[in-house]
Enzyme design. Structure first.
Site, PDB file in Angstrom:
ATOM      1  N   HIS A 223      68.967  46.516  89.436  1.00 20.89           N
ATOM      2  CA  HIS A 223      69.009  45.208  88.816  1.00 20.89           C
ATOM      3  C   HIS A 223      67.573  44.022  88.840  1.00 20.89           C
ATOM      4  O   HIS A 223      66.876  43.755  89.540  1.00 20.89           O
ATOM      5  CB  HIS A 223      70.447  44.892  88.269  1.00 20.89           C
ATOM      6  N   HIS A 262      62.542  49.451  82.597  1.00 19.09           N
ATOM      7  CA  HIS A 262      63.431  48.564  81.960  1.00 19.09           C
ATOM      8  C   HIS A 262      63.592  49.602  81.059  1.00 19.09           C
ATOM      9  O   HIS A 262      63.455  50.410  80.090  1.00 19.09           O
ATOM     10  CB  HIS A 262      63.095  47.399  81.537  1.00 19.09           C
ATOM     11  N   ASP A 315      61.122  40.653  87.532  1.00 16.93           N
ATOM     12  CA  ASP A 315      61.354  40.566  88.663  1.00 16.93           C
ATOM     13  C   ASP A 315      59.680  41.161  89.489  1.00 16.93           C
ATOM     14  O   ASP A 315      59.339  40.443  90.754  1.00 16.93           O
ATOM     15  CB  ASP A 315      61.958  41.778  89.568  1.00 16.93           C
TER      16      ASP A 315
HETATM   17  N1  CMC Z   1      58.141  53.516  88.950  1.00 13.44           N
HETATM   18  C1  CMC Z   1      57.820  54.946  88.343  1.00 13.44           C
HETATM   19  N2  CMC Z   1      58.174  55.703  87.391  1.00 13.44           N
HETATM   20  C2  CMC Z   1      59.322  54.886  87.178  1.00 13.44           C
HETATM   21  C3  CMC Z   1      60.129  53.654  87.122  1.00 13.44           C
HETATM   22  C4  CMC Z   1      59.063  52.896  88.233  1.00 13.44           C
HETATM   23  N3  CMC Z   1      59.716  51.698  89.159  1.00 13.44           N
HETATM   24  N4  CMC Z   1      60.792  53.523  86.477  1.00 13.44           N
HETATM   25  C5  CMC Z   1      61.188  54.653  85.687  1.00 13.44           C
HETATM   26  N5  CMC Z   1      59.988  55.603  85.856  1.00 13.44           N
HETATM   27  C6  CMC Z   1      59.992  57.131  85.701  1.00 13.44           C
HETATM   28  C7  CMC Z   1      61.451  57.304  86.059  1.00 13.44           C
HETATM   29  O1  CMC Z   1      61.250  57.876  87.012  1.00 13.44           O
HETATM   30  C8  CMC Z   1      61.401  58.560  84.649  1.00 13.44           C
HETATM   31  O2  CMC Z   1      61.029  59.276  85.009  1.00 13.44           O
HETATM   32  P1  CMC Z   1      61.237  60.709  84.657  1.00 13.44           P
HETATM   33  O3  CMC Z   1      61.414  60.765  83.103  1.00 13.44           O
HETATM   34  O4  CMC Z   1      59.182  61.619  84.552  1.00 13.44           O
HETATM   35  O5  CMC Z   1      62.031  61.654  85.148  1.00 13.44           O
HETATM   36  C9  CMC Z   1      61.722  57.392  83.490  1.00 13.44           C
HETATM   37  O6  CMC Z   1      60.576  56.628  83.928  1.00 13.44           O
HETATM   38  C10 CMC Z   1      62.709  57.193  83.396  1.00 13.44           C
HETATM   39  O7  CMC Z   1      63.792  56.130  83.966  1.00 13.44           O
HETATM   40  P2  CMC Z   1      64.396  56.241  84.190  1.00 13.44           P
HETATM   41  O8  CMC Z   1      65.572  55.565  85.589  1.00 13.44           O
HETATM   42  O9  CMC Z   1      65.574  57.277  83.631  1.00 13.44           O
HETATM   43  O10 CMC Z   1      64.955  54.986  83.812  1.00 13.44           O
HETATM   44  P3  CMC Z   1      66.208  53.918  82.859  1.00 13.44           P
HETATM   45  O11 CMC Z   1      66.029  53.285  81.956  1.00 13.44           O
HETATM   46  O12 CMC Z   1      67.573  54.265  83.607  1.00 13.44           O
HETATM   47  O13 CMC Z   1      65.978  52.915  84.432  1.00 13.44           O
HETATM   48  C11 CMC Z   1      65.643  50.612  86.265  1.00 13.44           C
HETATM   49  C12 CMC Z   1      65.709  51.292  84.555  1.00 13.44           C
HETATM   50  C13 CMC Z   1      64.723  49.545  85.548  1.00 13.44           C
HETATM   51  C14 CMC Z   1      66.630  51.161  86.992  1.00 13.44           C
HETATM   52  C15 CMC Z   1      64.199  50.792  86.334  1.00 13.44           C
HETATM   53  O14 CMC Z   1      62.632  51.755  85.713  1.00 13.44           O
HETATM   54  C16 CMC Z   1      63.541  50.797  87.867  1.00 13.44           C
HETATM   55  O15 CMC Z   1      63.945  52.279  88.303  1.00 13.44           O
HETATM   56  N6  CMC Z   1      62.769  50.168  88.246  1.00 13.44           N
HETATM   57  C17 CMC Z   1      62.531  49.719  89.088  1.00 13.44           C
HETATM   58  C18 CMC Z   1      63.366  48.705  89.946  1.00 13.44           C
HETATM   59  C19 CMC Z   1      63.135  47.360  89.319  1.00 13.44           C
HETATM   60  O16 CMC Z   1      62.635  47.033  88.968  1.00 13.44           O
HETATM   61  N7  CMC Z   1      64.301  46.830  88.169  1.00 13.44           N
HETATM   62  C20 CMC Z   1      64.518  45.129  87.413  1.00 13.44           C
HETATM   63  C21 CMC Z   1      65.197  46.303  85.964  1.00 13.44           C
HETATM   64  S1  CMC Z   1      64.116  44.191  85.760  1.00 13.44           S
HETATM   65  C22 CMC Z   1      65.685  43.235  86.270  1.00 13.44           C
HETATM   66  C23 CMC Z   1      66.390  42.980  84.814  1.00 13.44           C
HETATM   67  O17 CMC Z   1      67.076  43.088  84.182  1.00 13.44           O
HETATM   68  O18 CMC Z   1      67.830  43.668  85.610  1.00 13.44           O
END
Ligand code: CMC
Length: 379
Positions: A223, A262, A315
């Site tokens: 987050h 996201h 971010d």
């Molecule tokens: N790099 C590479 N692959 C990614 C990334 C990333 N940053 N984010 C998601 N994916 C892939 C993930 O591996 C998955 O692939 P697969 O379907 O093949 O397993 C797919 O995308 C879906 O990921 P998820 O974790 O199920 O998606 P989510 O909606 O639960 O996660 C997230 C959202 C923000 C936690 C995730 O994108 C992440 O970990 N990003 C990096 C951390 C980050 O930048 N966080 C700040 C978010 S913006 C600020 C805020 O508002 O909080």
């Protein structure tokens, strides 16, 4: 076994729990609105003070309303000596832990702590928004063995943040960057920390409880903690030429590129576009354009992921901007928290207005009717 087969919504993905007028994210096309106003208009035209008013009260202020609100905000920037004592006692902790502890402790000094009316909650939100920069900067200075700097009533919240951190009146261009950054972080739908704040409010706990919860939930790298991780990544990459290999190695090793992806956006987060421009301008002004170049190279290498809806988020560029402003890396997430207090407050007021206990269920998949064995007979 009486439990029925449950329909699971793991992570509450795509689950709507209520209605809101605070903000709207159009994730498919990358648009964000606060109270119906496009974030692009707000980021380019409004101060953080104006946006706090908009998010918490629901309308853009007139000049007179903004003047009065600004005076009110600035009158709440001083923090009690007892809070300074708590900061001294906890100075070795992470800045988010200190902020969370102090916001919680501020309840002891708020005469309206138990009043959950919209009017009192708004006043408390105003007080906490005003006090947060003072808490963060007082801690930042005390842990460096420096005297805290009192807020200057002639400066806005963003300029005061830099002034109290460094002890000098900031360059207005730097203050304007922080001001816009606060605007971009002010509100954002049912993100995890706002959900946490709403869960607290749904039990009829007060705003201090809800904001303490919000800060707790924000701390994680999934987050609010991503800006710091992006800067760590940029420092590890070091030069633009290393970016491609770094990204490919990280992804092939099963890692994630921080600042990408996201839960709601399937397009570029519109907030990141503003921060991208700001970082470019700041990097050129400070004679350090390489951080912008490194991050642009990462975006280029990540293009195949953009087609899957994994794009840069708020971010991604902010960490390098804070870094160039000489802000310590472990303070990055506190900047997010300071900007978000108005959004948490607005959503807590909404929750109180039409309250329902937020109490979902878990499908039990463990054993039942296990034979009880007294403690002395267990092996
Ligand atoms: N790099 C590479 N692959 C990614 C990334 C990333 N940053 N984010 C998601 N994916 C892939 C993930 O591996 C998955 O692939 P697969 O379907 O093949 O397993 C797919 O995308 C879906 O990921 P998820 O974790 O199920 O998606 P989510 O909606 O639960 O996660 C997230 C959202 C923000 C936690 C995730 O994108 C992440 O970990 N990003 C990096 C951390 C980050 O930048 N966080 C700040 C978010 S913006 C600020 C805020 O508002 O909080």
């Amino acid at each position: 076994m009486t439990q029925e087969k449950a329909e699971l919504h793991r992570g509450l993905r795509e689950v709507y729990i209520d209605r809101t007028t605070s903000s709207f994210i159009d994730g498919k096309i990358g648009k964000l609105y606060y109270r119906g106003y496009n974030i692009d208009d707000l980021a380019t035209n409004c101060s953080f003070e104006e946006v706090i008013y908009l998010v918490m009260i629901g309308e853009l202020p007139t000049e007179k309303q903004l003047d009065d609100f600004t005076v009110e905000l600035r009158s709440y920037m001083d923090i009690p000596e007892q809070i300074v004592d708590i900061i001294k006692a906890t100075k070795e902790a992470h800045p988010m832990d200190v902020l969370r502890t102090c916001i919680s402790a501020m309840a002891a000094f708020d005469p309206e702590v138990d009043d959950n009316s919209a009017e009192a909650t708004l006043r408390k939100g105003t007080r906490l928004t005003a006090a947060a920069p003072t808490i963060v900067t007082t801690h930042a200075r005390i842990r460096q063995g420096k005297e805290p700097v009192k807020p200057d009533p002639n400066l806005n919240l963003a300029a005061n943040f830099l002034y109290m951190l460094f002890g000098e009146i900031p360059d207005p261009r730097d203050a304007a960057l922080i001001d816009k950054d606060f605007v971009l972080h002010a509100e954002h739908g049912l993100n995890a920390s706002s959900f946490g704040a709403r869960v607290s409010a749904s039990t009829q706990a007060d705003l201090h409880c809800a904001i303490t919860t919000g800060i707790s939930v924000l701390k994680g790298p999934s987050h609010g903690g991503a800006a710091e991780s992006v800067m760590t990544m940029s420092l590890e990459i070091g030069e633009e030429d290393n970016a491609e290999k770094y990204v490919r190695d990280t992804l092939s090793g099963g890692g994630r590129i921080m600042g990408f992806g996201h839960r709601v956006y399937r397009a570029v987060d519109p907030r990141s576009l503003h921060l991208q421009d700001d970082l470019k301008e700041l990097g050129e002004r400070k004679g350090e354009p390489k951080w912008y170049s490194i991050l642009q190279k990462v975006v280029e290498v990540m293009q195949p992921y953009a087609r899957r809806g994994i794009c840069q988020n708020v971010d991604f560029f902010s960490g390098a901007m804070y870094f160039l402003l000489d802000i310590p890396e472990d303070l990055f997430i506190s900047i997010f928290a300071m900007g978000r207090i108005p959004g948490w407050t607005a959503q807590v007021i909404e929750q109180f207005e039409n309250n329902i206990l937020l109490r979902p269920r878990l499908e039990y998949v463990g054993e039942l009717d296990r034979k009880f064995v007294p403690i002395g007979q267990r092996s």
